[in-house]
Design a protein around this motif. Sequence first.
Motif, short mmCIF file in Angstrom:
data_model
loop_
_atom_site.label_atom_id
_atom_site.label_comp_id
_atom_site.label_asym_id
_atom_site.label_seq_id
_atom_site.Cartn_x
_atom_site.Cartn_y
_atom_site.Cartn_z
N HIS A 32 -9.54 6.58 3.71
CA HIS A 32 -8.53 5.79 2.73
C HIS A 32 -9.17 6.14 1.43
O HIS A 32 -10.41 6.06 1.11
CB HIS A 32 -8.58 4.17 2.94
CG HIS A 32 -8.12 4.00 4.38
ND1 HIS A 32 -7.66 2.71 4.41
CD2 HIS A 32 -7.86 4.50 5.53
CE1 HIS A 32 -7.32 2.39 5.85
NE2 HIS A 32 -7.46 3.56 6.41
N GLU A 62 -3.81 4.63 -1.14
CA GLU A 62 -3.55 3.15 -1.39
C GLU A 62 -3.84 2.96 -2.84
O GLU A 62 -4.54 3.42 -3.53
CB GLU A 62 -4.55 2.26 -0.62
CG GLU A 62 -4.62 2.49 1.03
CD GLU A 62 -5.76 1.78 1.59
OE1 GLU A 62 -5.73 1.58 2.68
OE2 GLU A 62 -6.74 1.50 0.96
N CYS A 110 -7.67 -2.54 -0.08
CA CYS A 110 -7.47 -2.99 1.24
C CYS A 110 -8.12 -4.22 1.64
O CYS A 110 -8.96 -4.55 0.95
CB CYS A 110 -7.88 -1.81 2.09
SG CYS A 110 -9.78 -1.89 2.41
N HIS A 143 0.85 4.68 1.27
CA HIS A 143 0.05 5.62 2.35
C HIS A 143 0.84 6.98 2.23
O HIS A 143 1.85 7.32 2.10
CB HIS A 143 0.19 4.94 3.79
CG HIS A 143 -0.14 3.62 3.82
ND1 HIS A 143 -1.47 3.38 4.40
CD2 HIS A 143 0.50 2.46 3.53
CE1 HIS A 143 -1.77 2.20 4.46
NE2 HIS A 143 -0.52 1.45 3.94
N HIS A 176 0.81 -1.07 0.10
CA HIS A 176 -0.11 0.08 -0.04
C HIS A 176 0.78 1.30 -0.08
O HIS A 176 2.00 1.18 0.48
CB HIS A 176 -0.91 -0.03 1.25
CG HIS A 176 -2.16 -1.01 0.97
ND1 HIS A 176 -3.23 -0.72 0.90
CD2 HIS A 176 -1.78 -2.49 1.26
CE1 HIS A 176 -4.08 -1.82 1.09
NE2 HIS A 176 -3.23 -2.90 1.19
N ARG A 218 -8.21 5.00 -2.68
CA ARG A 218 -7.26 4.05 -3.69
C ARG A 218 -7.13 4.75 -4.70
O ARG A 218 -8.21 5.27 -5.35
CB ARG A 218 -8.14 2.70 -3.70
CG ARG A 218 -7.38 1.90 -4.64
CD ARG A 218 -7.87 0.29 -4.82
NE ARG A 218 -9.49 0.35 -4.70
CZ ARG A 218 -9.99 0.37 -5.99
NH1 ARG A 218 -9.26 0.43 -7.11
NH2 ARG A 218 -11.59 0.33 -5.95
N GLN A 220 -5.27 8.58 4.03
CA GLN A 220 -4.53 7.39 3.77
C GLN A 220 -4.43 7.02 2.47
O GLN A 220 -5.48 6.55 1.80
CB GLN A 220 -4.79 6.35 4.55
CG GLN A 220 -3.74 5.06 4.23
CD GLN A 220 -4.04 4.02 5.26
OE1 GLN A 220 -3.83 4.22 6.49
NE2 GLN A 220 -4.21 2.75 4.90
#
Length: 330
Positions: free
Chosen positions: A277, A311, A315, A17, A15, A279, A309
């Motif tokens: 999060h 990614e 996840c 981050h 990942h 992506r 965060q």
Amino acid sequence: MATELDHTHSHGHDHHHSHDHAHDHASHSHAPQVSHENERRVFWAMLLTGGFMVAEVAGGLMSGSLALIADAGHMATDAASLLLAWFAFRLSRRPADGARSYGFYRAEILAAFVNGLAMIALVVWIAYEAVTRFFQPVEVLGGLMLAVAAAGLLVNIAAFALLHGGAGDNLNIKGAAVHVMGDLLGSLAAIAAAGIILWTGWMPIDPLLSLLVALLVLRSAWFITKQSAHILMEGTPSGLNLGEMRADLCGHIEGVEDVHHLHAWSLTQERPVVTLHARISEAADGDRVLRDINTRLAEVFSVSHATVQIERESCEGDCAPPAGTATAAH
């Protein structure tokens, strides 16, 4: 300054981050910027309310007026609640430390919650006394009652003006102002009751107007209690729709493929906090996406404090939005 760290989790996915608060962590502090003006206003309102409360207690006992006694009870509770509000402001000025990374913001909310509960309890007592007096009327000295109520009205107007001038969106100041508004309404009711007693001699007007004031105050007290409890329970800030926020970030930030683990709560009514999060595609620039997300959150949703965060792979676990996030909690 944003940083990017590559982490390898136990489930085998890499990942990418990034964590950012849209400002330099070296100078960042969660310590609240409490208005000294608000603190001063609460202090003087406390002195006014507490000082006159003694005179009103004496006047209520001497005249036999429930309206005055109820208003004196309001003022006694208000003096204590204003003291609590003032103490909360003093406490919230303390900086964050290792045990309290967000500082003492919540002292204000906790004070507002306690104030609301205290007012609700007082309303219940006033209602009980009023109903009792309908069946057991008490002789009231209208002249003394009128003089004390008129003086109390002037004191309450001064205290409310102090607090209303500094209220803004501060829940703690609003809670204190609700208490003083209850006193102001109580003084008006006592003046009206005294006038009717002097003019007609009809004693039931005293508990009747006391009951009316109690019902009016209950509405405001319930609002303050409910709102502060929602914040203490980490509820979604009023006006934030997490479903809309997720769709907006995915639709307006280039490179964002999915937003999940989206959470929002409030430190105080004025300070919403968001964590999420995001992506992103393999070709997307993580630093640029991070900046764009923080900018979008600040400009569109008025969220200036966010932890994001980044990614590049899905996840592990359930990334679906939690139930009920389509509509913001109120």
